[in-house]
Design a protein around this motif. Structure first.
Motif, mmCIF file in Angstrom:
data_model
loop_
_atom_site.group_PDB
_atom_site.id
_atom_site.type_symbol
_atom_site.label_atom_id
_atom_site.label_comp_id
_atom_site.label_asym_id
_atom_site.label_seq_id
_atom_site.Cartn_x
_atom_site.Cartn_y
_atom_site.Cartn_z
ATOM 1 N N PHE A 324 0.855 -1.185 0.000
ATOM 2 C CA PHE A 324 0.000 0.000 0.000
ATOM 3 C C PHE A 324 0.893 1.239 0.000
ATOM 4 O O PHE A 324 1.910 1.278 0.683
ATOM 5 C CB PHE A 324 -0.903 0.050 1.247
ATOM 6 N N ALA A 325 0.502 2.209 -0.788
ATOM 7 C CA ALA A 325 1.209 3.497 -0.796
ATOM 8 C C ALA A 325 0.171 4.584 -1.047
ATOM 9 O O ALA A 325 -0.608 4.490 -2.003
ATOM 10 C CB ALA A 325 2.287 3.523 -1.875
ATOM 11 N N PHE A 326 0.159 5.601 -0.186
ATOM 12 C CA PHE A 326 -0.855 6.652 -0.365
ATOM 13 C C PHE A 326 -0.384 7.941 0.303
ATOM 14 O O PHE A 326 0.564 7.948 1.115
ATOM 15 C CB PHE A 326 -2.207 6.222 0.211
ATOM 16 N N SER A 327 -1.032 9.019 -0.076
ATOM 17 C CA SER A 327 -0.694 10.326 0.497
ATOM 18 C C SER A 327 -0.942 10.320 2.001
ATOM 19 O O SER A 327 -1.948 9.773 2.475
ATOM 20 C CB SER A 327 -1.547 11.419 -0.155
ATOM 21 N N THR A 328 -0.009 10.929 2.762
ATOM 22 C CA THR A 328 -0.113 10.943 4.217
ATOM 23 C C THR A 328 -1.396 11.644 4.663
ATOM 24 O O THR A 328 -1.763 12.713 4.139
ATOM 25 C CB THR A 328 1.104 11.657 4.822
ATOM 26 N N GLN A 329 -2.098 11.035 5.622
ATOM 27 C CA GLN A 329 -3.328 11.585 6.169
ATOM 28 C C GLN A 329 -3.062 12.283 7.504
ATOM 29 O O GLN A 329 -1.949 12.237 8.037
ATOM 30 C CB GLN A 329 -4.338 10.456 6.375
ATOM 31 N N ASP A 330 -4.087 12.925 8.039
ATOM 32 C CA ASP A 330 -3.932 13.527 9.363
ATOM 33 C C ASP A 330 -3.751 12.423 10.395
ATOM 34 O O ASP A 330 -4.036 11.250 10.135
ATOM 35 C CB ASP A 330 -5.140 14.412 9.699
ATOM 36 N N ASP A 331 -3.277 12.792 11.587
ATOM 37 C CA ASP A 331 -2.894 11.801 12.600
ATOM 38 C C ASP A 331 -4.031 10.844 12.952
ATOM 39 O O ASP A 331 -3.832 9.633 13.059
ATOM 40 C CB ASP A 331 -2.417 12.519 13.873
ATOM 41 N N GLU A 332 -5.231 11.398 13.141
ATOM 42 C CA GLU A 332 -6.366 10.561 13.535
ATOM 43 C C GLU A 332 -6.718 9.554 12.436
ATOM 44 O O GLU A 332 -6.931 8.369 12.700
ATOM 45 C CB GLU A 332 -7.574 11.450 13.848
ATOM 46 N N THR A 333 -6.767 10.046 11.196
ATOM 47 C CA THR A 333 -7.088 9.159 10.063
ATOM 48 C C THR A 333 -6.001 8.117 9.867
ATOM 49 O O THR A 333 -6.281 6.950 9.581
ATOM 50 C CB THR A 333 -7.256 9.983 8.772
ATOM 51 N N GLN A 334 -4.747 8.550 10.071
ATOM 52 C CA GLN A 334 -3.628 7.631 9.885
ATOM 53 C C GLN A 334 -3.696 6.484 10.899
ATOM 54 O O GLN A 334 -3.453 5.321 10.564
ATOM 55 C CB GLN A 334 -2.311 8.389 10.027
ATOM 56 N N LYS A 335 -4.052 6.821 12.138
ATOM 57 C CA LYS A 335 -4.174 5.789 13.180
ATOM 58 C C LYS A 335 -5.317 4.822 12.853
ATOM 59 O O LYS A 335 -5.205 3.611 13.078
ATOM 60 C CB LYS A 335 -4.399 6.438 14.542
ATOM 61 N N HIS A 336 -6.415 5.391 12.320
ATOM 62 C CA HIS A 336 -7.571 4.552 11.956
ATOM 63 C C HIS A 336 -7.193 3.567 10.839
ATOM 64 O O HIS A 336 -7.563 2.392 10.892
ATOM 65 C CB HIS A 336 -8.734 5.453 11.505
ATOM 66 N N ILE A 337 -6.448 4.055 9.861
ATOM 67 C CA ILE A 337 -6.020 3.180 8.758
ATOM 68 C C ILE A 337 -5.085 2.088 9.273
ATOM 69 O O ILE A 337 -5.208 0.917 8.898
ATOM 70 C CB ILE A 337 -5.338 3.999 7.644
#
Length: 652
Positions: A324-337
């Protein structure tokens, strides 16, 4: 006695002859229903990602399967009718009309079809589970496949075989009507005349085959095939066909003729089986030629598609190394992913890389052979981040650049290049000029994908030194990307859809997943391989049956000859040896020639071209092994049935 009663009585009294015909029909029903039921099996359809593509391929393949079966059953019916010509002659002599004989055959076919269709659907339903599991295994899916008898598959099978019954009835009526009564009584007394074989034609057959092999071998060494492709293809094909025909018509006959002239011809049982083969050369030539050529095509097709299937998995692995490779998300979204990913496919590696997007670079042809497949903008990344990704993947070589040196990253369509004498320059971000020292195949950011299979242009990437990156990034907007490696990425379809939906809420975001392209490529190549392998099984079964039925007919015609041999003291063991040697000469030459033709095609078009696939030779030898096994089964079965047929009259 009515025609219905007479038909049923015929079926019961001539069980052996009808059994051969019944098995032919049963096999046809089983094959067709097994294949068509896969189109409607809910478990299979649910597991498939690209359902439209699956439906089209299976539908086209089912039509081809049916056409194969029609050919096979019509040939079996033709054999069946020839075996019964004397019987039909008796009916006509007793006053039955041709129409009544055809009606009787219709009822017989109806009885056999009803039994074979019902039994075939039952057997096919159980086999569809097995073949469904094979298909899922080819696609690397873990879905369970249940036993299924789809209503649509049952209806289509019944309708198509109803149509086939009508065709068989017409064929039977024409066969009865076409032959005169006198011919019906003497149909089995007709024998092929021995041919006079020519040594020049025998030698010509070998020369033509060798010439066709030679033109195949020089395909990669000369420009003949590039400059005169059509002419070379036609010449090779014609010489192979004519050479194969003459090989069976002249060379094999010439060999048998020489054997009949040898000093030890009258020793042992050689005279008995050699003389029999000399009389049957004329009738077997077309069958042997057809079998060898079609077998070569089938083996080549299956071998080629099997290698393509294996190669696609390797290509996807190289072109989409990021699970998987994708644009960095905000901290909360990143933790959810991260949590969502770990719950289904544990993360085994993760890196965040940061780059700088440049303005559009119009002159990209200097670096890419196909610039339309790359973005007009470049991303600049420092060498340390590329080296970190090399460690993460465990594949690739680390780089070391200094000062204004740079490396362009490309995909498989571009050849890797080292620029030593002349290093092309690239100017980005106003006045920053770099010298490209190398172009390597190593996608840092692979082609953008989505779970539906669509793709976009691959991000153009320029790797520069850490010092240069620190200098360039001042007052620049940075772009960050998350790179993940997970456990068992081949089953991550569901999580890919969820992550894609989250990431793409941001306009212009980047997303790429290995599974998106793997599932599409694997499904399509798996379906093609599965279909072609299915065709190959049917084709080899049909081709083997052609020889099989031919030998059974000859066995029926030669019962009187073997009865004479028994009277002069030839025992059962000796007769079995004669039959084995005779049928070996019938089955072995088409087998060997088919293998030789396919080997030259596969070796010079696949094996020499694709050198970095470890399982390549295993795949090809497995295909050839299955072909040999099929013919071995037919050979053993034929010798057994042949002996039983020539023994029947003696035991009565």
């Amino acid at each position: 006695m009515s025609l219905v009663d007479l038909s049923w009585r015929n079926v019961r009294r001539n069980f052996r002859l009808y059994t051969i015909y019944f098995i032919s029909m049963l096999v046809g029903v089983v094959i067709y229903f097994t294949f068509s039921s896969l189109m409607y099996n809910e478990d299979v359809v649910t597991a498939i990602q690209n359902k439209d593509n699956y439906g089209k391929i299976i539908f086209i393949a089912s039509i081809i399967v049916f056409l194969f079966i029609v050919f096979f059953i019509l040939y079996a019916n033709s054999f069946f009718m020839k075996q019964r010509k004397k019987e039909f002659g008796m009916y006509l002599l007793y006053g039955m009309k041709e129409r009544q004989v055809a009606t009787m055959v219709f009822f017989e076919t109806l009885f056999l079809s009803a039994i074979s269709v019902s039994s075939g659907i039952l057997i096919g339903g159980f086999l569809s589970k097995f073949f469904g599991m094979v298909l899922m295994n080819l696609m690397n899916y873990n879905d369970d496949i249940s036993f299924a008898f789809p209503q649509e598959a049952i209806i289509s099978t019944i309708l198509l075989f109803t149509l086939l019954i009508g065709i068989i009835t017409i064929q039977s009526y024409l066969n009865v009507r076409r032959v005169q009564l006198v011919e019906l009584f003497h149909a089995k007394e007709k024998m092929d005349k021995p041919l006079k074989f020519s040594m020049p034609f025998a030698i010509l057959s070998i020369l033509l085959i060798v010439m066709s092999y030679y033109t195949i071998t020089i395909a990669g060494d000369t420009n003949i095939w590039n400059d005169y492709f059509k002419e070379a293809l036609i010449a090779t094909t014609v010489s192979l066909i004519v050479g194969t025909y003459l090989f069976f018509r002249q060379f094999s006959g010439w060999v048998l003729q020489k054997m009949s002239q040898s000093k030890n011809y009258f020793k042992g049982n050689k005279m008995l089986w050699v003389s029999s083969l000399r009389f049957s050369i004329r009738g077997n030539t077309v069958n042997f030629t057809f079998n060898s050529l079609i077998s070569a095509i089938v083996i080549f097709a299956v071998g080629f598609i099997a290698v393509d299937y294996a190669m696609k998995g390797e290509v996807v692995k190289k072109e989409f190394p990021n699970h998987f490779a994708f644009s960095t998300q905000d901290d909360e979204t990143q933790k959810h992913i991260d949590k969502m990913m770990n719950e289904s496919h544990p993360i085994i590696g993760h890196e965040t890389i940061t780059g700088i997007q440049t303005e559009k670079i119009s002159n990209r042809k200097t670096f890419f052979s196909y610039p339309e497949y790359y973005t007009e903008e470049f991303y600049l990344f420092p060498e340390s981040q590329l080296n970190a990704i090399v460690d993460l993947r465990g594949v690739g070589e680390k780089v070391d650049v200094e000062g204004v040196e740079a490396i362009v990253l490309t995909r498989g369509i571009d050849e890797p290049t080292k620029y030593e004498s002349h290093q092309p320059e690239i100017t980005v971000l106003d006045d920053n000029t770099f010298h490209v020292v190398e172009k390597i195949r190593y996608p840092l950011l692979s082609i953008p994908t989505n779970p539906g299979g669509d793709t976009g242009p691959q991000p153009s990437v320029l790797v520069i030194s850490d010092e240069a990156f620190e200098h360039v990034k001042e007052n620049r907007t940075l772009s960050s990307f998350e790179i993940y490696q997970i456990k068992d990425p081949k089953t991550s379809n569901d999580v890919s859809r969820k992550i894609y939906d989250i990431v793409m809420k941001t306009e212009g975001a980047y997303y790429s997943a290995y599974i998106d392209m793997y599932s599409i490529d694997t499904e399509s190549s798996s379906l093609i391989l599965f279909s072609v392998a299915f065709f190959a099984v049917i084709a080899l079964f049909a081709l083997g049956s052609v020889i099989y039925f031919k030998q059974l007919r000859e066995a029926t015609e030669e019962r009187e000859h073997y009865a004479i041999l028994r009277k002069i003291g030839v025992g059962d063991k000796e007769i079995k040896r004669i039959i084995r040697k005779q049928l070996l000469f019938v089955f072995l030459p088409p087998l060997i020639l088919g293998l030789l033709h396919s080997w030259y095609l596969l070796y010079y078009t696949v094996i020499l071209v694709i050198k970095d696939l470890p399982s390549l030779t295993t795949i090809i030898f497995s295909v050839m092994g299955l072909y040999v096994l099929t013919y071995l089964i037919f050979y053993v079965s034929s010798t057994s049935i042949y002996y039983k047929i020539i023994n029947e009259k003696n035991r009565r």
